[in-house]
Motif scaffolding. Structure first.
Motif, PDB file in Angstrom:
ATOM      1  N   ASP A  99      83.329  19.006 -10.687  1.00 31.54           N
ATOM      2  CA  ASP A  99      83.834  17.659 -11.002  1.00 31.54           C
ATOM      3  C   ASP A  99      85.301  17.476 -10.607  1.00 31.54           C
ATOM      4  O   ASP A  99      85.903  16.454 -10.930  1.00 31.54           O
ATOM      5  CB  ASP A  99      83.677  17.322 -12.492  1.00 31.54           C
ATOM      6  N   ARG A 100      85.826  18.435  -9.905  1.00 33.18           N
ATOM      7  CA  ARG A 100      87.228  18.340  -9.494  1.00 33.18           C
ATOM      8  C   ARG A 100      87.353  17.485  -8.236  1.00 33.18           C
ATOM      9  O   ARG A 100      86.479  17.492  -7.377  1.00 33.18           O
ATOM     10  CB  ARG A 100      87.767  19.749  -9.214  1.00 33.18           C
ATOM     11  N   GLN A 101      88.424  16.733  -8.137  1.00 34.50           N
ATOM     12  CA  GLN A 101      88.691  15.919  -6.953  1.00 34.50           C
ATOM     13  C   GLN A 101      89.433  16.761  -5.916  1.00 34.50           C
ATOM     14  O   GLN A 101      90.481  17.336  -6.198  1.00 34.50           O
ATOM     15  CB  GLN A 101      89.550  14.701  -7.313  1.00 34.50           C
ATOM     16  N   VAL A 102      88.860  16.847  -4.703  1.00 35.53           N
ATOM     17  CA  VAL A 102      89.492  17.575  -3.605  1.00 35.53           C
ATOM     18  C   VAL A 102      89.493  16.681  -2.369  1.00 35.53           C
ATOM     19  O   VAL A 102      88.943  15.570  -2.386  1.00 35.53           O
ATOM     20  CB  VAL A 102      88.755  18.902  -3.322  1.00 35.53           C
ATOM     21  N   THR A 103      90.093  17.162  -1.298  1.00 32.06           N
ATOM     22  CA  THR A 103      90.261  16.353  -0.093  1.00 32.06           C
ATOM     23  C   THR A 103      89.604  17.018   1.100  1.00 32.06           C
ATOM     24  O   THR A 103      89.781  18.223   1.319  1.00 32.06           O
ATOM     25  CB  THR A 103      91.755  16.151   0.213  1.00 32.06           C
ATOM     26  N   LEU A 104      88.820  16.243   1.870  1.00 36.16           N
ATOM     27  CA  LEU A 104      88.273  16.750   3.120  1.00 36.16           C
ATOM     28  C   LEU A 104      89.395  16.866   4.136  1.00 36.16           C
ATOM     29  O   LEU A 104      90.105  15.896   4.420  1.00 36.16           O
ATOM     30  CB  LEU A 104      87.183  15.825   3.647  1.00 36.16           C
ATOM     31  N   VAL A 105      89.553  18.050   4.704  1.00 41.33           N
ATOM     32  CA  VAL A 105      90.660  18.295   5.628  1.00 41.33           C
ATOM     33  C   VAL A 105      90.565  17.402   6.853  1.00 41.33           C
ATOM     34  O   VAL A 105      91.564  16.834   7.316  1.00 41.33           O
ATOM     35  CB  VAL A 105      90.679  19.786   6.047  1.00 41.33           C
ATOM     36  N   GLU A 106      89.376  17.226   7.387  1.00 34.60           N
ATOM     37  CA  GLU A 106      89.206  16.511   8.657  1.00 34.60           C
ATOM     38  C   GLU A 106      89.528  15.028   8.531  1.00 34.60           C
ATOM     39  O   GLU A 106      90.141  14.438   9.424  1.00 34.60           O
ATOM     40  CB  GLU A 106      87.772  16.699   9.161  1.00 34.60           C
ATOM     41  N   THR A 107      89.141  14.409   7.405  1.00 32.28           N
ATOM     42  CA  THR A 107      89.296  12.946   7.282  1.00 32.28           C
ATOM     43  C   THR A 107      90.334  12.523   6.253  1.00 32.28           C
ATOM     44  O   THR A 107      90.726  11.358   6.215  1.00 32.28           O
ATOM     45  CB  THR A 107      87.945  12.314   6.896  1.00 32.28           C
ATOM     46  N   GLY A 108      90.755  13.436   5.397  1.00 31.26           N
ATOM     47  CA  GLY A 108      91.676  13.075   4.333  1.00 31.26           C
ATOM     48  C   GLY A 108      91.012  12.330   3.195  1.00 31.26           C
ATOM     49  O   GLY A 108      91.685  11.821   2.297  1.00 31.26           O
ATOM     50  N   ARG A 110      88.984  11.685  -0.244  1.00 34.91           N
ATOM     51  CA  ARG A 110      88.827  12.321  -1.545  1.00 34.91           C
ATOM     52  C   ARG A 110      87.351  12.419  -1.908  1.00 34.91           C
ATOM     53  O   ARG A 110      86.598  11.443  -1.777  1.00 34.91           O
ATOM     54  CB  ARG A 110      89.561  11.535  -2.628  1.00 34.91           C
ATOM     55  N   VAL A 111      86.929  13.582  -2.348  1.00 41.10           N
ATOM     56  CA  VAL A 111      85.528  13.812  -2.709  1.00 41.10           C
ATOM     57  C   VAL A 111      85.492  14.561  -4.046  1.00 41.10           C
ATOM     58  O   VAL A 111      86.487  15.131  -4.479  1.00 41.10           O
ATOM     59  CB  VAL A 111      84.791  14.634  -1.630  1.00 41.10           C
ATOM     60  N   THR A 112      84.312  14.524  -4.676  1.00 40.99           N
ATOM     61  CA  THR A 112      84.122  15.187  -5.968  1.00 40.99           C
ATOM     62  C   THR A 112      83.247  16.418  -5.791  1.00 40.99           C
ATOM     63  O   THR A 112      82.207  16.364  -5.127  1.00 40.99           O
ATOM     64  CB  THR A 112      83.442  14.236  -6.967  1.00 40.99           C
ATOM     65  N   VAL A 113      83.640  17.517  -6.378  1.00 42.48           N
ATOM     66  CA  VAL A 113      82.887  18.771  -6.277  1.00 42.48           C
ATOM     67  C   VAL A 113      81.705  18.747  -7.240  1.00 42.48           C
ATOM     68  O   VAL A 113      81.874  18.560  -8.445  1.00 42.48           O
ATOM     69  CB  VAL A 113      83.796  19.980  -6.595  1.00 42.48           C
ATOM     70  N   LEU A 114      80.516  18.919  -6.690  1.00 43.97           N
ATOM     71  CA  LEU A 114      79.305  18.974  -7.501  1.00 43.97           C
ATOM     72  C   LEU A 114      78.834  20.403  -7.746  1.00 43.97           C
ATOM     73  O   LEU A 114      78.220  20.690  -8.778  1.00 43.97           O
ATOM     74  CB  LEU A 114      78.183  18.185  -6.824  1.00 43.97           C
ATOM     75  N   ASP A 115      79.091  21.273  -6.791  1.00 43.65           N
ATOM     76  CA  ASP A 115      78.596  22.648  -6.884  1.00 43.65           C
ATOM     77  C   ASP A 115      79.344  23.500  -5.863  1.00 43.65           C
ATOM     78  O   ASP A 115      79.972  22.962  -4.942  1.00 43.65           O
ATOM     79  CB  ASP A 115      77.086  22.690  -6.589  1.00 43.65           C
ATOM     80  N   VAL A 116      79.293  24.822  -6.034  1.00 44.76           N
ATOM     81  CA  VAL A 116      79.860  25.735  -5.044  1.00 44.76           C
ATOM     82  C   VAL A 116      78.861  26.856  -4.798  1.00 44.76           C
ATOM     83  O   VAL A 116      78.076  27.226  -5.692  1.00 44.76           O
ATOM     84  CB  VAL A 116      81.217  26.323  -5.491  1.00 44.76           C
TER      85      VAL A 116
END
Length: 437
Positions: A99-108, A110-116
């Motif tokens: 559920d953490r907000q992170v950033t896609l390097v290629e596009t900048g 913001r996305v939400t982490v659902l699983d790893v």
């Protein structure tokens, strides 16, 4: 899925039952413990948080996980029942990454982490987090949620440690790929303050490996800076002979306090080793050689020798004894070198191929006699038995060399191995890490 499978997602581990080798349930997985690293390096998975029957949460190192399959986790055996306490360098994957907000390097974006996704490195017990399952922002008017996709760990930012971040984590990341002996040499040249910070951030198994390579003074200094519960955990992760050597450097009351905190099955061999004189076979032997009953097969012996955690000298031969197989064993019958075992059919019983010509040594055999014995017979390990003929352990050639070489041999060897310039560069890098001295 099987342990050798390519990947398991952390959400599939939540609530999964944990079983010991005989099929008894130990508890259930409640979280995964990882250590983030600098830049885009995938985090190392240190272990699992397991809730046992008493609802206590304990730590299960990944090195003790032998299988993740069919909705269950299989462990190697005894689980340390001390309550889990998160350390500064550790991250709880379920509790802190999802559920953490992170950033896609290629596009900048913001996305939400659902699983790893966790993956096991080939031919090793190390696990890494290499995949991230994320969800983009909400889609169009007809979609409540945005697109989901799985990306490499390096394709997102917002997890990893900043390059400028102070503290031991950055230093650990810099030296993450070093062998324990090389990392020990780096630690030896840090200030006492930084050495303590790095030791506190290392996981128990890694710290145990490093302590075994440090001079006695550094070992004692680091152990004294750890809380007693943590110190006992690290001693349990060390080889019994190394743990005994370290404890023998402490005052009697400190040694006894730590021994009482250790698990009984881990403390027992250490206590036995502490009863012997330092420069004798009993004082430097390991209590964990490969022991087999005479009705075991050559295939069984070779399988035991292939265990990756064994040092080459310990894996070079097996010791054949009557039950029990834990030291002190039943009557010692002889040993079988791996070269002899390789020449025999897999189904041959090891009792039929033991070498009985080489006499075992008593625990009070002095170091000089040990050295001559190994040299005379061109072997890398020798059995140690008591007056009743029970196997107590084995002395390996590397243990003998540790006691023959000068006290500063580790530093001299490191200089030879990586070059004085490389070591000085490592020292300079260590000093320049923000927060270092």
């Amino acid at each position: 899925m099987a342990l050798g499978a390519s990947r398991v997602f952390v959400s599939h581990l939540s609530g999964v039952a944990v079983f010991d080798p005989v099929g008894d349930q130990v508890g259930r997985v409640r979280d995964v413990v990882a250590m983030l690293r600098v830049g885009n390096l995938p985090p190392r998975v240190l272990g699992l948080v397991v809730e046992v029957v008493s609802r206590r949460r304990v730590f299960l190192p990944m090195t003790r996980v032998t299988g993740v399959e069919s909705g269950q986790v299989i462990t190697t055996g005894v689980v340390n029942m001390r309550r889990f306490e998160q350390r500064p360098a550790e991250t709880l994957v379920l509790g802190e990454l999802l559920d953490r907000q992170v950033t896609l390097v290629e596009t900048g974006e913001r996305v939400t982490v659902l699983d790893v996704g966790l993956t096991r490195l080939p031919a090793r017990r190390d696990w890494l987090i290499d995949k991230v399952f994320v969800r983009r922002g909400k889609g169009g008017p007809l979609r409540r949620r945005g697109e989901t996709l799985t990306v490499e760990w390096s394709a997102v930012t917002g997890f990893s440690l900043d390059e400028e971040e102070q503290g031991a984590a950055n230093l650990l990341a810099v030296f993450d790929q070093l062998r324990p002996a090389d990392l020990a040499n780096v630690l030896h040249h840090l200030s006492a303050k930084r050495r303590g910070e790095v030791a506190a951030a290392l996981d128990d198994d890694r710290l145990a490996d490093v302590l075994e390579e440090l001079p006695d003074d550094d070992q004692v200094e680091i152990l004294r800076k750890l809380q007693d519960e943590r110190a006992a955990d690290v001693l349990e992760a060390m080889d019994p002979d190394d743990a005994a050597d370290l404890l023998s450097e402490l005052p009697e009351k400190d040694m006894e306090r730590l021994l009482r905190l250790m698990e009984p099955q881990d403390a027992a061999p250490v206590r036995r080793l502490l009863t012997y004189e330092e420069h004798t076979a009993g004082g430097i032997m390991t209590t964990e050689p490969i022991v087999l009953r005479p009705d075991a097969t050559v295939a069984d012996a070779l399988a035991r020798m292939r265990v990756e955690d064994l040092s080459p000298p310990l894996a070079a031969q097996v010791y054949v004894c009557r039950p029990p197989e834990e030291t002190p064993t039943g009557k010692y019958l002889g040993m079988a070198h791996f070269q002899r075992l390789l020449r025999e059919p897999p189904g041959t019983l090891v009792g039929a191929v033991v070498d009985t010509d080489l006499r075992p040594l008593s625990p009070d055999t002095p170091l000089a006699t040990l050295t001559s014995y190994l040299a005379a017979y061109n072997i890398v390990a020798v059995p140690v038995v008591d007056e009743s003929g029970s196997l107590l352990g084995a002395v390996t050639v590397d243990d003998v060399l540790d006691h023959l070489l000068p006290d500063d041999w580790r530093e001299a060897a490191a200089l030879e191995a990586i070059g004085a310039g490389g070591l000085l560069e490592a020292r300079r890098d260590a000093r320049e890490v923000p927060g270092g001295r």
